[in-house]
Every structure is written in C-alpha cells, then in structure tokens.
Design an enzyme around this catalytic site. Structure first.
Site, PDB file in Angstrom:
ATOM      1  N   SER A 240      39.437 -12.775  67.057  1.00 46.14           N
ATOM      2  CA  SER A 240      39.091 -11.454  66.523  1.00 46.14           C
ATOM      3  C   SER A 240      38.987 -11.344  65.020  1.00 46.14           C
ATOM      4  O   SER A 240      39.739 -11.962  64.305  1.00 46.14           O
ATOM      5  CB  SER A 240      40.098 -10.411  67.019  1.00 46.14           C
ATOM      6  OG  SER A 240      39.794  -9.143  66.510  1.00 46.14           O
TER       7      SER A 240
ATOM      8  N   HIS B  55      33.875  -8.881  73.238  1.00 46.03           N
ATOM      9  CA  HIS B  55      35.065  -9.268  72.484  1.00 46.03           C
ATOM     10  C   HIS B  55      36.342  -9.285  73.313  1.00 46.03           C
ATOM     11  O   HIS B  55      37.124 -10.237  73.273  1.00 46.03           O
ATOM     12  CB  HIS B  55      35.226  -8.309  71.301  1.00 46.03           C
ATOM     13  CG  HIS B  55      36.026  -8.857  70.181  1.00 46.03           C
ATOM     14  ND1 HIS B  55      35.585  -9.892  69.391  1.00 46.03           N
ATOM     15  CD2 HIS B  55      37.245  -8.535  69.714  1.00 46.03           C
ATOM     16  CE1 HIS B  55      36.497 -10.169  68.483  1.00 46.03           C
ATOM     17  NE2 HIS B  55      37.519  -9.364  68.661  1.00 46.03           N
TER      18      HIS B  55
ATOM     19  N   ASP C 264      29.247  -9.699  72.392  1.00 48.28           N
ATOM     20  CA  ASP C 264      30.349  -9.377  71.485  1.00 48.28           C
ATOM     21  C   ASP C 264      29.819  -8.669  70.242  1.00 48.28           C
ATOM     22  O   ASP C 264      29.064  -9.234  69.461  1.00 48.28           O
ATOM     23  CB  ASP C 264      31.078 -10.659  71.081  1.00 48.28           C
ATOM     24  CG  ASP C 264      32.423 -10.413  70.425  1.00 48.28           C
ATOM     25  OD1 ASP C 264      32.600  -9.317  69.851  1.00 48.28           O
ATOM     26  OD2 ASP C 264      33.287 -11.293  70.477  1.00 48.28           O
TER      27      ASP C 264
END
Length: 383
Positions: A188, A359, A326
C-alpha cells in the site's frame, strides 16, 4: 543497512520506494524534531487484554509476543512476533519475515482474513518467524520519549520519516533479535480517484493550515453509521472501499465489518500533504516545504531530493504483485517502477499481474492465498 537486511519484498503497490532511498535521505541536512520539556511518556504498551497479540493472534491459538522499538527521533513503535506455528512446534531455522502495513492501516492488516487465509498465520505455519510492524501514529505506536499525541509536534512527520527512522529501527530490531537477514513484505501507499480529488483540491493542505496535525479517518460516529448501513439486508459494503481502492474482485462482504472494527488508523496531516504533492506532481520526492529557503534549510537545495529507484541492488530478490483494477497503486505507477528495474537480474525478479485484483484484494481477498500468498511463499523458499 536497509539494503543488507531486506532480503525479499512483496509489493502489491509501490511501497518498494520506501526501502532504497539512502541517496535522498542522505541529502537531508536536518530533520525536524521537537521537545516540549515534558518528562518521557510511556510506550503506551497494550495491556494483557488489549493489543494485537491478545485480540487478533492468541484468540486463534497462536503464540504471540508484544515488542516495542524506539526510533532515533524518539517514536516508540509496537511490534508483534509470532514465533512458531499454531501447533507450538518449532521447526529448525525459522527465517524472519517482517510484514509492513500501508497508509491508514496497522499490523492488523495481515490478520483480517481467517487464519487459513491470512498471510501472517500462513507464514507461521510454513516455518517462518513472523513480525508485524506498526508505524508511528497508529493505535499501538503512539508512544514517544518526550511528546504526547496531544502535542502538535508529535505529528510533524511524513513518510520521509518512516523511511529515515521507522523502517530502519524495525529492521535493526528484528535483525538483532534473530541474527538473520529478513524477508520483507509490504503493502500500500498512493493514489485513488478520491485521493486525487483531495490532492487537486488541496484538502490536506487546508487541514494543515488549520493546525489540524492528526489526520484521523476513524471518527466513532462515522464508523457506527457505516456498520449500521452494512448490516442492512441487500447492502454490499465491499463497495464502500471502491472509491478508495478501485473495484475489488474477491472480498467477502463480512470482512468489511471486521475491517471497521480495527481500521482505518490515524496518520499525520503532513503525511497526507506529502502524498498529495506526489499525486499532483507525478514524482516520488521528499516533502516540499513550498518555500525554497525552507527546502534549503532541510535539504541543502531549493527543491526536494527525488527518491531513486535505481539504487535497488540488481541482485536483490523481489516478488512484485500488482492488480489491474488497483486505483491506489495503479498499473501506470507500477510500470514506472518496473522500468527502473529493467537491469535487475532476471532470476531475482518475479512480477505477478492479476487483472481483476484491486488494492484490498491483496490483504482482504478470499482468494489471496492461492492467487498471491502461495506463489510468494514458493518464491521465498527459493531464496
């Protein structure tokens, strides 16, 4: 130190940028620090009935230890160690793996899924010694040697300081405890439609100028409202994450409730300003003080130094997994990273692309074990 100690990386985003930046960090001539004369605060260590070990690990039958490590700039960080597999049986040489969460999360990131799907537990059951990191400002890493989280100075940092202090301190601590090189798994950081909108409208800068130094996305009232909405028949709360992460393919709707019980976590408003700067500028650089004199004071040059991806050693084993859906670490961002790795040793770089993954799928997806974690662990065994 970071190059020597970080042995492998999973990046479902471009968190890799945090690891190899000695050239940029070395350019810094001064890091902001503050001491308001208070006596040293406690580490705010979790009680026996609180903390990640007690609430998220031991409840599943795994042994767990709470640790703290103090950074060079005084932040006291919580870490958790899962030393053995669920059976309690210790295998021979258990290689340490450090799992590092991303923005607005903490170490619980790796424990949200059921034990037979969670990367932390899977690694422990496959013979690894698992360590969970928690960056400054998160629930169990609020301690400081001289500051309280109520002090604005406590929150005067961005991810530059995570690079310069938090990661080196956690690497060194795990290395000192184990005497071994470390596998590192990170997840992340940047960009989504919502984040871009916030950046383009200078939302974080407005909060900072209003002297709001802690960026806390978890107001109790908001969380309770979201949980109430999610409990209604026919409401699919996995879509709540879409504005932040892109459309996740593989989340069970029940995991959102688990997520809201523990996340998101606070970060500093300055960190959000820094991320907004990178979104607007399209660069990976240190914090811009928006004043050439201040930049000169901090960096010895009028513009912030740029982080260089080319400093990643060509023989460092890398496992890079990313998703086509994502929105936080989008394909364009990852391709920029891959371009900087064009001279990487072919047998040391594995790139995995999942067209349908967004994500959150990498840490909350019910198919993450077979899609990402099993290939990752196979890669680790080869190193």
């Amino acid at each position: 130190m970071m190059k020597m100690m970080a042995n492998n990386i999973l990046a479902s985003s471009i968190l890799v940028i945090l690891l190899f930046c000695e050239s940029a960090v070395g350019a810094r001539t001064k890091l902001l620090s503050a001491n308001n004369g208070q006596d040293a605060t406690s580490a705010l260590a979790p009680s026996a009935n609180d903390g990640i070990c007690a609430t998220m690990v031991e409840t599943h039958g795994y042994a767990c230890e709470e640790h703290t490590v103090t950074t060079q700039d005084g932040y006291i960080l919580s870490m958790q160690r899962i030393p053995v597999r669920k059976s309690g049986e210790a295998s021979g040489n258990r290689i340490p793996v450090l799992l590092q969460h991303g923005l607005l999360m903490d170490g619980i990131t790796w424990l949200l899924l059921p034990p037979d799907q969670s990367l932390a537990f899977l690694l422990a059951d496959n013979g690894y010694e698992v360590w969970l990191g928690n960056t400054r400002g998160t629930k169990y890493s609020l301690g400081h040697t001289s500051l309280s989280p109520d002090d604005p100075a406590y929150w005067e940092w961005s991810w530059d300081e995570l690079v310069a202090y938090d990661l080196p301190a956690t690497f060194q601590y795990v290395h000192d405890q184990t005497g071994q090189k470390i596998h590192y798994v990170g997840h992340s950081l940047i960009l989504s439609p919502l984040a871009r909108t916030a950046a383009e409208n200078f939302i974080a800068e407005g909060l900072y100028k209003a002297d709001i130094r802690e960026f806390n996305p978890k107001g109790k009232a908001l969380v309770e409202v979201l949980k109430a909405v999610c409990s209604k028949p026919g409401v699919d709360c996995t879509q709540l994450l879409t504005a932040f992460t892109g459309k996740n393919c593989c989340l069970n709707s029940s995991i959102v409730d688990v997520f809201l019980d523990h996340e998101p976590q606070s970060t500093s408003t300055k960190n959000m300003v820094h991320i907004s700067q990178m979104i607007r500028d399209g660069t990976v650089a240190m914090f811009d003080y928006d004043n050439k004199n201040e930049n000169m004071q901090h960096y010895g040059q009028p513009n912030p130094p740029v982080y260089s991806m080319t400093s990643i050693p060509n023989d460092l084993p890398l496992f890079l997994s990313y998703g086509g859906a994502d929105a936080l670490s989008d394909v364009k961002d990852v391709k920029l990273l891959l371009a900087s790795l064009k001279d990487h040793d072919g047998d040391k770089l594995v790139v995995q692309y999942r067209d349908d993954y967004a994500h959150a799928d990498f840490v909350m997806g019910q198919t993450a074990k077979q899609d990402v974690y099993d290939p990752l662990m196979a890669f680790l065994k080869l190193q």
